[in-house]
Design a protein around this motif. Structure first.
Motif, PDB file in Angstrom:
ATOM      1  N   ARG A  43       0.862  -1.065  -0.205  1.00 27.27           N
ATOM      2  CA  ARG A  43       0.109  -0.046  -0.142  1.00 27.27           C
ATOM      3  C   ARG A  43       0.837   1.123   0.084  1.00 27.27           C
ATOM      4  O   ARG A  43       0.718   2.337  -0.548  1.00 27.27           O
ATOM      5  CB  ARG A  43      -0.702  -0.054   1.306  1.00 27.27           C
ATOM      6  CG  ARG A  43      -1.848  -1.085   1.299  1.00 27.27           C
ATOM      7  CD  ARG A  43      -3.216  -0.633   0.333  1.00 27.27           C
ATOM      8  NE  ARG A  43      -3.734   0.434   1.041  1.00 27.27           N
ATOM      9  CZ  ARG A  43      -4.659   0.516   1.841  1.00 27.27           C
ATOM     10  NH1 ARG A  43      -5.109  -0.816   2.696  1.00 27.27           N
ATOM     11  NH2 ARG A  43      -5.325   1.761   2.215  1.00 27.27           N
ATOM     12  N   LEU A  44       1.986   1.404   0.710  1.00 27.71           N
ATOM     13  CA  LEU A  44       2.778   2.450   1.063  1.00 27.71           C
ATOM     14  C   LEU A  44       4.050   2.509   0.374  1.00 27.71           C
ATOM     15  O   LEU A  44       4.912   3.488   0.548  1.00 27.71           O
ATOM     16  CB  LEU A  44       3.056   2.563   2.543  1.00 27.71           C
ATOM     17  CG  LEU A  44       1.541   2.678   3.475  1.00 27.71           C
ATOM     18  CD1 LEU A  44       1.863   2.637   4.855  1.00 27.71           C
ATOM     19  CD2 LEU A  44       0.575   3.923   3.010  1.00 27.71           C
ATOM     20  N   GLY A  45       4.535   1.627  -0.146  1.00 24.21           N
ATOM     21  CA  GLY A  45       6.079   1.404  -0.645  1.00 24.21           C
ATOM     22  C   GLY A  45       6.817   0.859   0.407  1.00 24.21           C
ATOM     23  O   GLY A  45       6.491   0.598   1.481  1.00 24.21           O
ATOM     24  N   PRO A  46       8.192   0.831   0.163  1.00 25.67           N
ATOM     25  CA  PRO A  46       9.207   0.354   0.967  1.00 25.67           C
ATOM     26  C   PRO A  46       9.291   0.890   2.420  1.00 25.67           C
ATOM     27  O   PRO A  46       9.327   2.095   2.011  1.00 25.67           O
ATOM     28  CB  PRO A  46      10.523   0.512   0.149  1.00 25.67           C
ATOM     29  CG  PRO A  46      10.125   0.495  -1.205  1.00 25.67           C
ATOM     30  CD  PRO A  46       8.855   1.314  -1.221  1.00 25.67           C
ATOM     31  N   LEU A  47       9.146   0.306   3.432  1.00 30.15           N
ATOM     32  CA  LEU A  47       9.248   0.832   4.884  1.00 30.15           C
ATOM     33  C   LEU A  47      10.370   0.505   5.742  1.00 30.15           C
ATOM     34  O   LEU A  47      10.755   1.277   6.385  1.00 30.15           O
ATOM     35  CB  LEU A  47       8.027   0.353   5.518  1.00 30.15           C
ATOM     36  CG  LEU A  47       6.586   0.566   4.727  1.00 30.15           C
ATOM     37  CD1 LEU A  47       5.600  -0.022   5.811  1.00 30.15           C
ATOM     38  CD2 LEU A  47       6.277   2.281   4.911  1.00 30.15           C
ATOM     39  N   LEU A  48      11.068  -0.544   5.208  1.00 31.72           N
ATOM     40  CA  LEU A  48      12.335  -1.142   5.974  1.00 31.72           C
ATOM     41  C   LEU A  48      13.457  -1.453   5.266  1.00 31.72           C
ATOM     42  O   LEU A  48      13.192  -2.017   3.745  1.00 31.72           O
ATOM     43  CB  LEU A  48      11.823  -2.338   6.722  1.00 31.72           C
ATOM     44  CG  LEU A  48      10.617  -2.463   7.723  1.00 31.72           C
ATOM     45  CD1 LEU A  48      10.364  -3.526   8.283  1.00 31.72           C
ATOM     46  CD2 LEU A  48      10.906  -1.339   8.821  1.00 31.72           C
ATOM     47  N   ILE A  49      14.532  -1.224   5.624  1.00 34.38           N
ATOM     48  CA  ILE A  49      15.798  -1.685   5.036  1.00 34.38           C
ATOM     49  C   ILE A  49      16.192  -2.738   5.873  1.00 34.38           C
ATOM     50  O   ILE A  49      16.582  -2.602   7.117  1.00 34.38           O
ATOM     51  CB  ILE A  49      16.804  -0.742   4.869  1.00 34.38           C
ATOM     52  CG1 ILE A  49      16.453   0.375   3.901  1.00 34.38           C
ATOM     53  CG2 ILE A  49      18.035  -1.151   3.937  1.00 34.38           C
ATOM     54  CD1 ILE A  49      17.268   1.440   3.695  1.00 34.38           C
ATOM     55  N   ARG A  50      16.308  -4.111   5.556  1.00 38.22           N
ATOM     56  CA  ARG A  50      16.698  -5.162   6.178  1.00 38.22           C
ATOM     57  C   ARG A  50      18.113  -5.492   6.017  1.00 38.22           C
ATOM     58  O   ARG A  50      18.503  -5.749   5.027  1.00 38.22           O
ATOM     59  CB  ARG A  50      15.823  -6.434   5.868  1.00 38.22           C
ATOM     60  CG  ARG A  50      14.265  -6.114   6.133  1.00 38.22           C
ATOM     61  CD  ARG A  50      13.417  -7.130   5.157  1.00 38.22           C
ATOM     62  NE  ARG A  50      12.028  -7.173   5.495  1.00 38.22           N
ATOM     63  CZ  ARG A  50      11.184  -6.276   4.989  1.00 38.22           C
ATOM     64  NH1 ARG A  50      11.603  -5.315   3.927  1.00 38.22           N
ATOM     65  NH2 ARG A  50       9.770  -6.300   5.095  1.00 38.22           N
ATOM     66  N   ARG A  51      18.706  -5.459   7.263  1.00 37.12           N
ATOM     67  CA  ARG A  51      20.284  -5.660   7.240  1.00 37.12           C
ATOM     68  C   ARG A  51      20.284  -6.697   8.379  1.00 37.12           C
ATOM     69  O   ARG A  51      19.474  -7.011   9.135  1.00 37.12           O
ATOM     70  CB  ARG A  51      20.939  -4.267   7.878  1.00 37.12           C
ATOM     71  CG  ARG A  51      20.593  -3.120   6.770  1.00 37.12           C
ATOM     72  CD  ARG A  51      21.644  -2.050   7.342  1.00 37.12           C
ATOM     73  NE  ARG A  51      21.472  -0.746   6.504  1.00 37.12           N
ATOM     74  CZ  ARG A  51      21.684  -0.745   5.196  1.00 37.12           C
ATOM     75  NH1 ARG A  51      22.570  -1.446   4.577  1.00 37.12           N
ATOM     76  NH2 ARG A  51      21.363   0.652   4.821  1.00 37.12           N
ATOM     77  N   PRO A  52      21.603  -7.494   8.249  1.00 38.32           N
ATOM     78  CA  PRO A  52      21.619  -8.606   9.412  1.00 38.32           C
ATOM     79  C   PRO A  52      21.686  -7.882  10.815  1.00 38.32           C
ATOM     80  O   PRO A  52      22.296  -6.839  11.115  1.00 38.32           O
ATOM     81  CB  PRO A  52      23.276  -8.946   9.168  1.00 38.32           C
ATOM     82  CG  PRO A  52      23.410  -8.815   7.729  1.00 38.32           C
ATOM     83  CD  PRO A  52      22.612  -7.167   7.365  1.00 38.32           C
ATOM     84  N   ARG A  53      20.759  -8.455  11.608  1.00 35.08           N
ATOM     85  CA  ARG A  53      20.518  -7.810  13.011  1.00 35.08           C
ATOM     86  C   ARG A  53      20.230  -6.452  13.267  1.00 35.08           C
ATOM     87  O   ARG A  53      20.386  -5.809  14.060  1.00 35.08           O
ATOM     88  CB  ARG A  53      21.972  -8.268  13.957  1.00 35.08           C
ATOM     89  CG  ARG A  53      22.445  -9.581  14.090  1.00 35.08           C
ATOM     90  CD  ARG A  53      23.631  -9.797  14.830  1.00 35.08           C
ATOM     91  NE  ARG A  53      23.936 -11.148  14.886  1.00 35.08           N
ATOM     92  CZ  ARG A  53      24.963 -11.719  15.609  1.00 35.08           C
ATOM     93  NH1 ARG A  53      25.670 -10.778  16.072  1.00 35.08           N
ATOM     94  NH2 ARG A  53      25.246 -13.006  15.633  1.00 35.08           N
ATOM     95  N   GLN A  54      19.759  -5.867  11.938  1.00 31.46           N
ATOM     96  CA  GLN A  54      19.346  -4.627  12.293  1.00 31.46           C
ATOM     97  C   GLN A  54      18.086  -4.174  11.033  1.00 31.46           C
ATOM     98  O   GLN A  54      18.157  -4.694  10.158  1.00 31.46           O
ATOM     99  CB  GLN A  54      20.570  -3.528  11.873  1.00 31.46           C
ATOM    100  CG  GLN A  54      20.090  -1.997  11.987  1.00 31.46           C
ATOM    101  CD  GLN A  54      21.359  -1.392  11.667  1.00 31.46           C
ATOM    102  OE1 GLN A  54      22.446  -1.685  10.949  1.00 31.46           O
ATOM    103  NE2 GLN A  54      21.167  -0.248  11.885  1.00 31.46           N
TER     104      GLN A  54
END
Length: 291
Positions: A43-54
């Protein structure tokens, strides 16, 4: 309208920073949490940048987090208004400095224990966080040691909080030179409090600037532990000292004057306090007058 379950998953995920811990807290599977985030991103587009442990928020993610806070505050206001007239039912949030917090915490527990329908949330925080929390409607009541001038806040003098110079019980303090020998146990408000007190106790000395630092503690309930063990002195409000479990291990050095901090009670000025908040304020004032 966005699904409240999706928003809840997003908020908890950002708070905990882990899909695993988020799923555990919400009693969901990781797959369910991932699906909620996916639905939001569709609905809103990318919300998170998924990194190792972060996990890092995108600009859209930060906007959505602000929206989640607004929804949560609106929900709390709705609950408060629905039960505003009942002084024994509903939730009251109090955010305050640690010293006064330690003093009133047992009283708040007594109130809640005697009134099962009453829910009290208490948080210890520095002045700036108290102001933000009350302005954001996350807490109905706040106590600070500064008087804000924000027109959105209703401010009332609540209590006087004496500052005290506290040393190990075995120490003899006759002059500023004794403090130089003993050293200072610092804490987040330590230097500011010590400056106010020492400038009145020993006006012709360098004050806190020359005292050797023997340690730093950021937990209000632990600041007097190193003092009790003979590692240094400190300056704290009387309420924090009175809550210490080993009073025989410390002592207060009396000065030529009493140095007072004023505590200010805050709440939003746009709407009246709930009946249960008024009851809690009355109980706290009565308790503080007796000590």
């Amino acid at each position: 309208m966005l699904n409240p379950l999706w928003l809840r998953s997003f908020s908890v995920l950002v708070e905990l920073g882990s899909f695993t811990r988020c799923a555990e807290q919400l009693d969901l599977t990781q797959a369910a949490v991932s699906q909620h985030i996916q639905k939001l991103e569709e609905r809103l587009g990318p919300l998170l940048i998924r990194r190792p442990r972060q996990i890092e928020l995108t600009p859209a993610g930060r906007v959505l987090l602000d929206y989640c806070k607004e929804v949560s505050a609106a929900d709390l206001r709705l609950q408060n208004r629905l039960s505003a007239l009942d002084e024994l039912l509903g939730e009251v949030g109090l955010i305050c400095p640690g010293s006064i917090g330690l003093m009133v915490f047992p009283l708040l527990l007594d109130l809640q224990q005697g009134n099962p329908g009453l829910v009290i949330r208490q948080r210890f925080a520095p002045d700036w966080e108290v102001l933000e929390a009350v302005l954001d409607n996350r807490f109905e009541l706040g106590l600070t040691t500064i008087k804000p001038d924000d027109p959105r806040l209703s401010t009332h003098r609540f209590a006087e909080e004496p500052l005290e110079l506290i040393v190990p019980a075995a120490e003899q303090v006759d002059s500023y030179d004794d403090l130089l020998r003993i050293g200072f146990i610092d804490h987040p408000d330590g230097r500011a409090m010590a400056n106010r007190l020492l400038s009145r106790y020993y006006p012709d000395t360098p004050g806190i600037s020359k005292l050797p630092c023997r340690g730093f503690i950021n937990q209000i309930g632990l600041i007097l532990e190193p003092v009790a063990r003979g590692l240094g002195c400190t300056v704290l409000p009387r309420y924090a000292r009175q809550a210490f479990s080993r009073p025989e291990a410390i002592k207060v050095i009396e000065g030529p004057v009493v140095v007072m901090d004023t505590l200010w009670l805050l709440h939003r000025s746009e709407w009246p306090l709930t009946a249960r908040a008024e009851r809690i304020i009355q109980q706290l004032r009565s308790h503080l007058q007796r000590i």
